[in-house]
Design a protein around this motif. Structure first.
Motif, PDB file in Angstrom:
ATOM      1  N   UNK A   1      10.720 -16.608 -24.705  1.00 12.25           N
ATOM      2  CA  UNK A   1      11.019 -17.503 -23.580  1.00 12.25           C
ATOM      3  C   UNK A   1      12.499 -17.495 -23.218  1.00 12.25           C
ATOM      4  N   UNK A   2      13.337 -17.278 -24.211  1.00 13.50           N
ATOM      5  CA  UNK A   2      14.777 -17.254 -23.943  1.00 13.50           C
ATOM      6  C   UNK A   2      15.209 -15.993 -23.203  1.00 13.50           C
ATOM      7  N   UNK A   3      14.373 -14.962 -23.184  1.00 14.12           N
ATOM      8  CA  UNK A   3      14.697 -13.788 -22.372  1.00 14.12           C
ATOM      9  C   UNK A   3      14.775 -14.139 -20.891  1.00 14.12           C
ATOM     10  N   UNK A   4      14.117 -15.238 -20.507  1.00 15.65           N
ATOM     11  CA  UNK A   4      14.142 -15.693 -19.116  1.00 15.65           C
ATOM     12  C   UNK A   4      15.145 -16.828 -18.907  1.00 15.65           C
ATOM     13  N   UNK A   5      16.034 -17.047 -19.871  1.00 15.37           N
ATOM     14  CA  UNK A   5      17.017 -18.114 -19.760  1.00 15.37           C
ATOM     15  C   UNK A   5      17.920 -17.899 -18.550  1.00 15.37           C
ATOM     16  N   UNK A   6      18.326 -19.006 -17.939  1.00 13.24           N
ATOM     17  CA  UNK A   6      19.281 -18.926 -16.845  1.00 13.24           C
ATOM     18  C   UNK A   6      20.675 -18.581 -17.328  1.00 13.24           C
TER      19      UNK A   6
ATOM     20  N   UNK B   1      15.899 -27.580 -20.927  1.00 17.44           N
ATOM     21  CA  UNK B   1      14.884 -27.150 -19.961  1.00 17.44           C
ATOM     22  C   UNK B   1      15.335 -27.432 -18.531  1.00 17.44           C
ATOM     23  N   UNK B   2      15.912 -28.601 -18.307  1.00 20.97           N
ATOM     24  CA  UNK B   2      16.352 -28.971 -16.963  1.00 20.97           C
ATOM     25  C   UNK B   2      17.458 -28.042 -16.465  1.00 20.97           C
ATOM     26  N   UNK B   3      18.304 -27.583 -17.379  1.00 20.05           N
ATOM     27  CA  UNK B   3      19.415 -26.709 -17.008  1.00 20.05           C
ATOM     28  C   UNK B   3      19.014 -25.233 -16.947  1.00 20.05           C
ATOM     29  N   UNK B   4      17.786 -24.926 -17.342  1.00 26.48           N
ATOM     30  CA  UNK B   4      17.340 -23.539 -17.357  1.00 26.48           C
ATOM     31  C   UNK B   4      17.853 -22.755 -18.552  1.00 26.48           C
ATOM     32  N   UNK B   5      18.370 -23.479 -19.567  1.00 26.38           N
ATOM     33  CA  UNK B   5      18.900 -22.802 -20.754  1.00 26.38           C
ATOM     34  C   UNK B   5      17.784 -22.275 -21.635  1.00 26.38           C
ATOM     35  N   UNK B   6      16.768 -23.099 -21.885  1.00 28.66           N
ATOM     36  CA  UNK B   6      15.676 -22.689 -22.757  1.00 28.66           C
ATOM     37  C   UNK B   6      14.545 -23.686 -22.714  1.00 28.66           C
ATOM     38  N   UNK B   7      13.439 -23.373 -23.382  1.00 27.23           N
ATOM     39  CA  UNK B   7      12.255 -24.238 -23.324  1.00 27.23           C
ATOM     40  C   UNK B   7      12.359 -25.453 -24.236  1.00 27.23           C
ATOM     41  N   UNK B   8      11.574 -26.452 -23.921  1.00 23.12           N
ATOM     42  CA  UNK B   8      11.373 -27.550 -24.862  1.00 23.12           C
ATOM     43  C   UNK B   8      10.579 -26.996 -26.041  1.00 23.12           C
TER      44      UNK B   8
END
Length: 257
Positions: free
Chosen positions: A119-124, A189-196
């Motif tokens: 999931x972190x591969x799609x991090x902002x 999650x809100x910042x697009x850093x990573x998932x909950x």
């Protein structure tokens, strides 16, 4: 003696520390098998997996220091914090245990890390996404290696089965902490850093059930117990790890080879 550094409490930094510290402390635990594994091949495999985890910790802690903006590098973050400022999962700081305990813990954490890195591969955050892209390959190998051993022990001799069942009962107590979300997760999650982290629970259980089924093991029931390592409240075992990890850096500030 070198004094401790103060850590930024912003959610983004805390989110990264939870990941980096979990890799760092598990790497330390796995490294304890160097020279002690049951067969030579496993001695080498354990050492290599420990190095993979330390490499992941270095990358994440370096980025955490950059995000924090206080000039702290990976070494300072790894070696100069007080115990209460480490954010690793309690699961990884538990004593090494026997081989069954180790491979089951490796399977549990590697499965969780694999899902998180995916999931972190799609991090902002482009830097974090890049770290995840490399780490996912290592996590997949760690998961497969550990899962193969869990199956061999679960479907092996009476002795191996007793040991893996005992490890499963002990380790499963610490599973809920992997999936407890809080303000740090919500902000990430809100910042697009990573998932909950709570979003990883169902896929993790599905993959672990597959491993346990093949090993002819039954998933234990969840209890009311909740561990708190990722909030900085650790077991008595954490202090011993840090005393060993931090001794040289604390005793010889700024020392280099």
């Amino acid at each position: 003696m070198q004094g401790s550094i103060a850590i930024d409490q912003s959610p983004g930094v805390q989110y990264l520390l939870r990941i980096g510290d979990t890799c760092l402390i598990l790497g330390q635990r796995i490294a304890e098998w160097s020279g002690h594994a049951p067969i030579l091949e496993e001695d080498i495999a354990m050492s290599n997996m420990a190095l993979d985890l330390i490499g992941q910790a270095r990358a994440v802690l370096t980025h955490a220091g950059q995000l924090e903006g206080k000039g702290h590098d990976e070494d300072q973050l790894a070696f100069l914090r007080d115990e209460k400022d480490y954010r690793n999962l309690t699961l990884v700081e538990l004593p090494r245990g026997d081989f069954a305990f180790t491979v089951l813990r490796n399977a549990m954490v590697a499965t969780w890390m694999k899902l998180l890195w995916e999931r972190l591969r799609d991090s902002g955050d482009a830097e974090l996404a890049g770290i995840a892209g490399k780490a996912i390959k290592e996590a997949r190998y760690h998961q497969q290696h550990a899962a193969d051993w869990v199956v061999r022990l679960g479907d092996g001799t009476d002795e191996s089965r007793q040991r893996i069942e005992k490890a499963l009962r002990e380790l499963w107590l610490y599973v809920p902490e992997l999936f407890e979300s809080d303000a740090v997760d919500d902000a990430a999650q809100a910042q697009g850093l990573g998932p909950r982290w709570a979003d990883l629970r169902e896929p993790w259980l599905a993959e672990m059930d597959t491993i346990l089924d093949e090993a002819t093991l039954s998933r234990p029931d969840e209890t009311a117990f909740r561990s708190t390592g990722k909030r900085g409240v650790h077991t008595e075992h954490m202090g011993y790890i840090l005393a060993e990890m931090q001794h040289l850096q604390r005793a010889f500030p700024g020392g280099v080879w």
